[in-house]
Each structure stands twice: as C-alpha cells, then as structure tokens.
Design a protein around this motif. Sequence first.
Motif, mmCIF file in Angstrom:
data_model
loop_
_atom_site.group_PDB
_atom_site.id
_atom_site.type_symbol
_atom_site.label_atom_id
_atom_site.label_comp_id
_atom_site.label_asym_id
_atom_site.label_seq_id
_atom_site.Cartn_x
_atom_site.Cartn_y
_atom_site.Cartn_z
ATOM 1 N N MET A 19 0.932 -1.027 0.016
ATOM 2 C CA MET A 19 0.019 -0.022 -0.091
ATOM 3 C C MET A 19 0.884 1.285 0.027
ATOM 4 O O MET A 19 1.873 1.178 0.525
ATOM 5 C CB MET A 19 -0.779 0.091 1.175
ATOM 6 N N HIS A 20 0.622 2.167 -0.862
ATOM 7 C CA HIS A 20 1.587 3.253 -1.042
ATOM 8 C C HIS A 20 0.689 4.730 -0.741
ATOM 9 O O HIS A 20 -0.301 4.833 -1.056
ATOM 10 C CB HIS A 20 2.049 3.392 -2.467
ATOM 11 N N GLY A 21 1.407 5.565 0.036
ATOM 12 C CA GLY A 21 0.891 6.701 0.310
ATOM 13 C C GLY A 21 1.872 7.915 -0.034
ATOM 14 O O GLY A 21 2.909 7.499 -0.925
ATOM 15 N N ARG A 22 1.618 9.036 0.133
ATOM 16 C CA ARG A 22 2.699 10.176 -0.214
ATOM 17 C C ARG A 22 3.975 10.131 0.736
ATOM 18 O O ARG A 22 4.995 10.389 0.116
ATOM 19 C CB ARG A 22 1.822 11.433 0.040
ATOM 20 N N LEU A 26 3.677 0.515 2.862
ATOM 21 C CA LEU A 26 3.509 -0.602 3.604
ATOM 22 C C LEU A 26 3.664 -1.727 2.572
ATOM 23 O O LEU A 26 3.120 -1.906 1.834
ATOM 24 C CB LEU A 26 1.950 -0.664 4.224
ATOM 25 N N GLU A 27 4.556 -2.731 3.174
ATOM 26 C CA GLU A 27 4.731 -3.908 2.494
ATOM 27 C C GLU A 27 4.609 -5.000 3.399
ATOM 28 O O GLU A 27 5.078 -4.971 4.374
ATOM 29 C CB GLU A 27 6.531 -3.891 1.907
ATOM 30 N N TYR A 79 2.812 -5.945 8.198
ATOM 31 C CA TYR A 79 2.907 -5.069 7.050
ATOM 32 C C TYR A 79 4.191 -4.199 7.716
ATOM 33 O O TYR A 79 4.198 -3.736 8.824
ATOM 34 C CB TYR A 79 2.143 -4.038 6.521
ATOM 35 N N ALA A 80 5.301 -3.962 6.752
ATOM 36 C CA ALA A 80 6.374 -3.035 7.333
ATOM 37 C C ALA A 80 6.081 -1.689 7.076
ATOM 38 O O ALA A 80 5.423 -1.496 5.784
ATOM 39 C CB ALA A 80 7.674 -3.592 6.508
ATOM 40 N N ILE A 81 6.458 -0.894 7.746
ATOM 41 C CA ILE A 81 6.009 0.664 7.638
ATOM 42 C C ILE A 81 7.428 1.307 7.084
ATOM 43 O O ILE A 81 8.260 1.137 7.927
ATOM 44 C CB ILE A 81 5.350 1.244 8.994
ATOM 45 N N LEU A 82 7.418 1.464 5.854
ATOM 46 C CA LEU A 82 8.560 2.312 5.422
ATOM 47 C C LEU A 82 8.166 3.661 5.170
ATOM 48 O O LEU A 82 7.409 4.167 4.339
ATOM 49 C CB LEU A 82 8.900 1.544 4.016
ATOM 50 N N SER A 83 8.956 4.571 5.770
ATOM 51 C CA SER A 83 8.657 5.959 5.754
ATOM 52 C C SER A 83 9.488 6.668 4.609
ATOM 53 O O SER A 83 10.652 6.079 4.256
ATOM 54 C CB SER A 83 9.269 6.737 6.971
ATOM 55 N N GLU A 84 8.783 7.497 3.727
ATOM 56 C CA GLU A 84 9.321 8.068 2.528
ATOM 57 C C GLU A 84 9.823 9.681 2.888
ATOM 58 O O GLU A 84 10.257 10.072 2.275
ATOM 59 C CB GLU A 84 8.363 8.303 1.395
ATOM 60 N N GLU A 85 9.873 9.931 4.349
ATOM 61 C CA GLU A 85 10.133 11.330 4.734
ATOM 62 C C GLU A 85 11.285 11.393 5.741
ATOM 63 O O GLU A 85 11.576 12.667 6.143
ATOM 64 C CB GLU A 85 8.801 12.102 5.027
ATOM 65 N N ILE A 86 11.672 10.326 6.451
ATOM 66 C CA ILE A 86 12.550 10.228 7.354
ATOM 67 C C ILE A 86 13.911 9.996 6.914
ATOM 68 O O ILE A 86 13.991 8.801 6.416
ATOM 69 C CB ILE A 86 12.186 9.316 8.665
ATOM 70 N N GLU A 139 -0.579 8.327 8.191
ATOM 71 C CA GLU A 139 -0.799 7.894 6.958
ATOM 72 C C GLU A 139 -0.588 6.518 6.842
ATOM 73 O O GLU A 139 -1.624 5.792 6.287
ATOM 74 C CB GLU A 139 0.321 8.505 5.979
ATOM 75 N N ALA A 140 0.112 5.885 7.460
ATOM 76 C CA ALA A 140 0.052 4.335 7.660
ATOM 77 C C ALA A 140 -1.144 3.867 8.109
ATOM 78 O O ALA A 140 -1.836 2.876 7.456
ATOM 79 C CB ALA A 140 1.212 3.731 8.285
ATOM 80 N N MET A 141 -1.757 4.630 9.031
ATOM 81 C CA MET A 141 -2.992 3.960 9.721
ATOM 82 C C MET A 141 -4.068 4.407 8.904
ATOM 83 O O MET A 141 -5.173 3.484 8.683
ATOM 84 C CB MET A 141 -3.401 4.680 11.239
ATOM 85 N N TYR A 142 -3.989 5.572 8.320
ATOM 86 C CA TYR A 142 -4.997 5.931 7.089
ATOM 87 C C TYR A 142 -5.017 4.809 6.217
ATOM 88 O O TYR A 142 -6.270 4.184 5.615
ATOM 89 C CB TYR A 142 -4.819 7.135 6.417
#
Length: 237
Positions: A19-22, A26-27, A79-86, A139-142
Amino acid sequence: MASSLADWKPVPLPLRAPMHGRTVALEPLDAEFHAADLWRAVQERDHVWQWLSDGPFASEAAFTASIAAKQSAPDAVFYAILSEEIAYPPAPRSTEAALRPGVALGYASFMRMDPAHGVIEVGNILLAPALQRTTAATEAMYLMARHVFEHGYRRYEWKCNVENLPSRRAAERLGFTFEGIFRQHMVIKGRNRDTAWFAMLDSEWPTRKAAFEAWLDPANFAADGRQKRSLATCATG
C-alpha cells in the motif's frame, strides 16, 4: 431492533500486497528485506516494547526469528512501515532490496480477522522512535483503515492495555470510538492486562476518510513540515 443484513456476504481477507501513500509505504513484512532495518531502528530502545506481547530481544538473530514468525503467521497479516520522509541510514541489503524505496521503521498487522462478520482489528503496532508522531505514522494508519473498508469490512477495531495512555489517545485521534474496558482480559509478560476497546464502523468511514485526506493534503503542512490544522480540526470541518 437489529438492522437487516439479508444481502450480507463474507468479505475477503486482507491482501498481502503493498500500500502506498505520499509519505509512507506498507509492504508485506519480510524478514529478508525488513529485519535488518527494523533491528537498527529499535536496537537499545527497549521502551518501544513496553506494551507489546513480545520483545525486547537480546540479539539481532532472535529479533529476526520473531519477524520471520510474524511473516508466516496464519492468523494475522503483518506489514512493514517504510517512511518516505525520514532520513535514516539504511542497513545493507541485497541488490533486489536496495531498489525498494524507503527504510523499514516499524510494523503493524491486521489481526483477529473475522471475514464472516466483517470484523477486523489493527494491532501489534511497533513504531521506532524515528517514526513516532510523524505524518508517515498517521498515513500508515489511514492506508490500513482504507484497505479494510474498501474491502467491505463493517467494523475496524483497536485494542490496547488500559494503562497505555498514548495508544488510547492515538485511537481517539484517529477516529476510533471508545467502547469500554474488558477487565482481566489477558496476561501479558506476567502482568494482568485490562483492555480498552475502540472501534470504527463502515458508516463512519466516509467522514473519517475525508478528515484524513484533508489532514494529509500537502497544503496542510508548512515548509518546515508542521501541520496547519490538526486531524481533530479536520474532522470537525
């Protein structure tokens, strides 16, 4: 009086798909791809395990084994949570993994899945300190909530130790409704757990979804990343 659900049909189990957000991706949790990053993110930060049923772990090998067990769990989808902003230094990866964006800084799962009745819980949430209180965490929870409601679930649950005040505040911030306390519900790490129950319903999701999307809009954030309006403010219009 109970509402008629004459046309109700069981819903599918959650997909083991990205699942992808901005700000986040999530993988499906994979020990090969995610364990090293996760270990580096939580190593010597034992407080992150305070409210979870496992951990802390004495070694990377023991931690990796726990990730592998979660990966293959028959009664949950992690799901692993992979941040794109940190900005966070990645652990060495294989060539294939290196092509994947982001670094794993946490995980979360769908659990207590009851597709016959359209009920599912989000839980076993681990957030490394670098991920806590970030746009990516919200956003992960969303993304997880959107996934279950788009697949026809009627009830989305959040449960936590009644003493876990940060989790209780998070549930309410995210739009879950407090439903009560199950006393002497579990024994975790040799201690009694009274469990606080929260839930979100499919009839509530359109309003919750609109609030999430208004809050996540890039226009809601200043140049330094600070929010202009809180999620609670977005929820009330």
